[in-house]
Scaffold this motif. Structure first.
Motif, PDB file in Angstrom:
ATOM      1  N   UNK A   1       6.293   5.600   7.009  1.00 55.19           N
ATOM      2  CA  UNK A   1       5.500   4.933   5.986  1.00 55.19           C
ATOM      3  C   UNK A   1       4.435   5.906   5.497  1.00 55.19           C
ATOM      4  N   UNK A   2       4.352   6.054   4.158  1.00 61.16           N
ATOM      5  CA  UNK A   2       3.358   6.923   3.541  1.00 61.16           C
ATOM      6  C   UNK A   2       2.357   6.059   2.781  1.00 61.16           C
ATOM      7  N   UNK A   3       1.212   5.727   3.403  1.00 62.18           N
ATOM      8  CA  UNK A   3       0.223   4.894   2.710  1.00 62.18           C
ATOM      9  C   UNK A   3      -0.316   5.586   1.458  1.00 62.18           C
TER      10      UNK A   3
ATOM     11  N   UNK B   1      11.826  11.890  -5.486  1.00 59.66           N
ATOM     12  CA  UNK B   1      11.953  13.265  -4.986  1.00 59.66           C
ATOM     13  C   UNK B   1      10.800  13.620  -4.048  1.00 59.66           C
ATOM     14  N   UNK B   2       9.588  13.243  -4.446  1.00 63.05           N
ATOM     15  CA  UNK B   2       8.413  13.599  -3.643  1.00 63.05           C
ATOM     16  C   UNK B   2       8.430  12.893  -2.293  1.00 63.05           C
ATOM     17  N   UNK B   3       8.786  11.613  -2.291  1.00 66.36           N
ATOM     18  CA  UNK B   3       8.804  10.860  -1.039  1.00 66.36           C
ATOM     19  C   UNK B   3       9.905  11.358  -0.109  1.00 66.36           C
ATOM     20  N   UNK B   4      11.072  11.642  -0.662  1.00 66.59           N
ATOM     21  CA  UNK B   4      12.181  12.126   0.161  1.00 66.59           C
ATOM     22  C   UNK B   4      11.826  13.451   0.814  1.00 66.59           C
ATOM     23  N   UNK B   5      11.229  14.346   0.041  1.00 63.16           N
ATOM     24  CA  UNK B   5      10.828  15.646   0.585  1.00 63.16           C
ATOM     25  C   UNK B   5       9.763  15.481   1.661  1.00 63.16           C
ATOM     26  N   UNK B   6       8.803  14.583   1.434  1.00 57.46           N
ATOM     27  CA  UNK B   6       7.744  14.360   2.417  1.00 57.46           C
ATOM     28  C   UNK B   6       8.300  13.843   3.731  1.00 57.46           C
ATOM     29  N   UNK B   7       9.404  13.081   3.651  1.00 55.80           N
ATOM     30  CA  UNK B   7      10.014  12.525   4.866  1.00 55.80           C
ATOM     31  C   UNK B   7      10.967  13.508   5.542  1.00 55.80           C
ATOM     32  N   UNK B   8      11.199  14.653   4.902  1.00 56.66           N
ATOM     33  CA  UNK B   8      12.032  15.684   5.524  1.00 56.66           C
ATOM     34  C   UNK B   8      13.512  15.573   5.238  1.00 56.66           C
TER      35      UNK B   8
END
Length: 225
Positions: free
Chosen positions: A30-32, A110-117
């Motif tokens: 989860x990315x608040x 794209x940004x969320x997927x990259x942040x999650x690895x």
């Protein structure tokens, strides 16, 4: 996405106070507030899409009307009726192809997927849910896709909701997490088929969405050729 009716006791979740990522399980985080900078553009895009394909409350195969109103965009959209759950390339309402993903949608996925690895974002299908007070999404697994190696990206806008996060079995314990405006959850890998849902939305108000909550969920529905 397979929606199963499953009543759960309600509990008040603790508010999120940190902007640090919150690991939920292996492959899930989860990315608040991750989407907060994009929120105005995302909400404008939702309203633009709803003018093309209006929100509607679909029927489950069992004949129940879902409490959540839905629309979609991308190559395919998720649908439900007496004939079952499935993805279609054309809207059953307009008969036209689903609208393409807005640029703001593509960017946050794209940004969320990259942040999650994860190496690639799921961009074939985007389901947009509109929750009014009392609307809920029963505990379920997303199993209508044929790309289990790809993660799911889900972001929240507007009124805060209680996210139900279970395990790989229906009988597993269920956590209750507060999803606020701009929060993003990504799950895949070992957590791709975790049971999840939304508890009945409490009556509240948000300056950008009124009493509603919008949820944008990105999925890959077939392996890339």
């Amino acid at each position: 996405m397979t929606a199963d009716l499953f009543d759960l006791p309600q509990a008040r979740p603790a508010p999120q106070t940190s902007t640090q990522p919150v690991p939920l399980a292996e492959g899930a985080v989860l990315f608040p507030g991750l989407a907060l900078p994009d929120a105005p553009a995302l909400i404008r895009a939702i309203h633009d899409l709803a003018r093309i394909v209006p929100f509607r409350r679909m029927e489950t195969p069992g004949g129940r009307q879902m409490s959540v109103a839905m629309t979609a965009c991308g190559e395919s959209g998720w649908c439900s009726d007496r004939n079952g759950y499935r993805y279609t390339t054309h809207s059953p309402v307009t008969g036209a192809p689903w609208p393409p993903l807005p640029d703001a949608f593509v960017a946050i996925s794209r940004r969320a997927t990259a942040a999650a690895g994860f190496p690639k974002p799921p961009l074939q299908s985007c389901l947009i849910n509109c929750y009014e007070p009392g609307a809920r999404l029963s505990l379920h697994q997303d199993r209508d896709e044929n790309a289990p190696h790809m993660p799911i990206v889900s972001l929240s806008l507007g009124v805060a909701a209680t996210f139900l996060w279970g395990g790989l079995r229906r009988s597993d314990p269920v956590r209750r997490l507060r999803l606020a405006h701009g929060d993003v959850v990504v799950w895949g890998g070992p957590s791709r088929f975790v049971f999840h849902g939304i508890a009945p939305l409490s009556r509240s108000s948000h300056p950008e969405t009124g009493e509603n909550r919008f949820n944008i969920t990105f999925r890959q529905i077939a392996p890339e050729e």
